[in-house]
Design a protein around this motif. Structure first.
Motif, PDB file in Angstrom:
ATOM      1  N   LYS A  72       0.849  -1.183   0.000  1.00  0.00           N
ATOM      2  CA  LYS A  72       0.000   0.000   0.000  1.00  0.00           C
ATOM      3  C   LYS A  72       0.889   1.239   0.000  1.00  0.00           C
ATOM      4  O   LYS A  72       1.661   1.447   0.924  1.00  0.00           O
ATOM      5  CB  LYS A  72      -0.913  -0.009   1.230  1.00  0.00           C
ATOM      6  N   GLY A  74       2.245   5.281   0.042  1.00  0.00           N
ATOM      7  CA  GLY A  74       1.993   6.419   0.912  1.00  0.00           C
ATOM      8  C   GLY A  74       3.056   6.579   1.989  1.00  0.00           C
ATOM      9  O   GLY A  74       3.484   5.587   2.595  1.00  0.00           O
ATOM     10  N   TYR A  76       2.835   7.957   4.955  1.00  0.00           N
ATOM     11  CA  TYR A  76       2.396   7.650   6.324  1.00  0.00           C
ATOM     12  C   TYR A  76       2.208   6.153   6.529  1.00  0.00           C
ATOM     13  O   TYR A  76       2.431   5.643   7.632  1.00  0.00           O
ATOM     14  CB  TYR A  76       1.130   8.434   6.647  1.00  0.00           C
ATOM     15  N   ASN A  77       1.822   5.439   5.492  1.00  0.00           N
ATOM     16  CA  ASN A  77       1.783   3.972   5.572  1.00  0.00           C
ATOM     17  C   ASN A  77       3.183   3.425   5.821  1.00  0.00           C
ATOM     18  O   ASN A  77       3.384   2.491   6.601  1.00  0.00           O
ATOM     19  CB  ASN A  77       1.229   3.374   4.276  1.00  0.00           C
ATOM     20  N   ASN A  80       4.320   4.149   9.439  1.00  0.00           N
ATOM     21  CA  ASN A  80       3.633   3.226  10.351  1.00  0.00           C
ATOM     22  C   ASN A  80       4.241   1.832  10.305  1.00  0.00           C
ATOM     23  O   ASN A  80       4.352   1.157  11.331  1.00  0.00           O
ATOM     24  CB  ASN A  80       2.142   3.165  10.017  1.00  0.00           C
ATOM     25  N   TYR A 155       0.400   7.271  12.499  1.00  0.00           N
ATOM     26  CA  TYR A 155       0.067   8.397  11.629  1.00  0.00           C
ATOM     27  C   TYR A 155      -1.213   8.091  10.859  1.00  0.00           C
ATOM     28  O   TYR A 155      -1.330   7.022  10.243  1.00  0.00           O
ATOM     29  CB  TYR A 155       1.215   8.669  10.658  1.00  0.00           C
ATOM     30  N   SER A 156      -2.138   9.032  10.885  1.00  0.00           N
ATOM     31  CA  SER A 156      -3.413   8.840  10.200  1.00  0.00           C
ATOM     32  C   SER A 156      -3.204   8.847   8.688  1.00  0.00           C
ATOM     33  O   SER A 156      -2.475   9.678   8.154  1.00  0.00           O
ATOM     34  CB  SER A 156      -4.389   9.956  10.586  1.00  0.00           C
ATOM     35  N   THR A 157      -3.859   7.924   8.005  1.00  0.00           N
ATOM     36  CA  THR A 157      -3.757   7.864   6.546  1.00  0.00           C
ATOM     37  C   THR A 157      -4.924   8.587   5.866  1.00  0.00           C
ATOM     38  O   THR A 157      -5.044   8.557   4.648  1.00  0.00           O
ATOM     39  CB  THR A 157      -3.706   6.397   6.066  1.00  0.00           C
ATOM     40  N   LYS A 160      -3.411  13.452   3.423  1.00  0.00           N
ATOM     41  CA  LYS A 160      -2.400  13.227   2.401  1.00  0.00           C
ATOM     42  C   LYS A 160      -1.103  13.970   2.699  1.00  0.00           C
ATOM     43  O   LYS A 160      -0.019  13.548   2.293  1.00  0.00           O
ATOM     44  CB  LYS A 160      -2.927  13.682   1.033  1.00  0.00           C
ATOM     45  N   SER A 163      -0.600  14.731   8.145  1.00  0.00           N
ATOM     46  CA  SER A 163      -0.725  13.762   9.232  1.00  0.00           C
ATOM     47  C   SER A 163       0.369  13.945  10.283  1.00  0.00           C
ATOM     48  O   SER A 163       0.164  13.626  11.461  1.00  0.00           O
ATOM     49  CB  SER A 163      -0.673  12.335   8.680  1.00  0.00           C
TER      50      SER A 163
END
Length: 241
Positions: A72, A74, A76-77, A80, A155-157, A160, A163
């Motif tokens: 996935k 991103g 922030y992904n 995390n 971190y919130s996904t 964009k 976060s």
């Protein structure tokens, strides 16, 4: 005094621009530190041979490189994923590809084991920047120049761009950290040369401001919205002069 024994560096990596990434790695290997640096490279949308090439970097007594792949995409992904591979209460720093760490006067670095550490930084384009900024306008300090302790926060996904702002505000609230006192407690033993971004689209600027506004309202209510908007209006007027 209680000093950090292990510092984890998380670097999200997208694409195949390995030159800047190597600059980050080399800077970490050259650091004189009194602790172990474990570098977690979290990659996505990258060619396998690029990542395999990185594994040829030799370990040192104080530096180790570990690579992880995520499906996935991103930033922030990726962060995390790195946090999921760090023990609770261990210290970590997020570095972007191209960011460089240097010790002041080439001295050995020892860092106190604190809940949060702000390190000195400057932009790679040498433009002057105010280290601490208004907390009502967005992230008050360069996210890549803050050492946190890993906990159960992630971190919130759903954002964009902002976060890191939400994570920071949540982190200092949970740990009861006085942000005003932190302004006089920057660590100058270690310096971050932050890879300055350029060419941000107007759409990205709008989204960042919108996300910052949402987060500001969540933590500061209507007072935060008022201060945010007043500052934006004053900034517009200053450009029109």
């Amino acid at each position: 005094m209680n000093y950090i024994k292990d510092l984890y560096i998380i670097t999200p990596f997208k694409g195949n621009n390995i030159k800047r990434l190597k600059e980050t790695i080399e800077s970490l290997k050259k650091l004189k530190v009194g602790f172990k640096v474990t570098h977690l490279l979290i990659h996505y949308s990258s060619k396998l041979e690029i990542i395999e090439n990185l594994k040829s970097f030799n370990k040192t007594k104080t530096y180790d490189l570990l690579t992880y792949s995520i499906k996935k995409p991103g930033i922030y992904n990726a962060i995390n994923k790195g946090l999921d591979n760090i023990r609770i209460d261990d210290s970590y720093l997020v570095l972007g590809s191209g960011d460089i760490l240097k010790s002041e006067n080439n001295q050995k670095i020892n860092l106190l084991n604190e809940n949060i550490i702000f390190i000195n930084y400057k932009l790679s384009n040498n433009l002057e920047t105010k280290l601490f900024r208004n907390k009502y306008l967005g992230m008050p300090y360069c996210h890549n120049a803050i050492i946190f302790k890993n906990n159960y926060l992630r971190y919130s996904t759903k954002y964009k761009i902002s976060s890191d702002y939400e994570y920071f505000m949540n982190y200092i609230r949970i740990n009861k950290i006085n942000l005003e006192k932190c302004k006089n407690n920057i660590n100058y033993q270690i310096n971050l040369i932050f890879e300055a971004e350029s060419g941000i689209s107007s759409n990205s600027i709008f989204r960042k401001n919108f996300e910052n506004l949402l987060i500001c309202f969540r933590y500061f209510g209507l007072k935060g919205i008022f201060i945010n908007l007043i500052n934006k209006i004053l900034k517009i007027f200053s450009y029109l002069r």
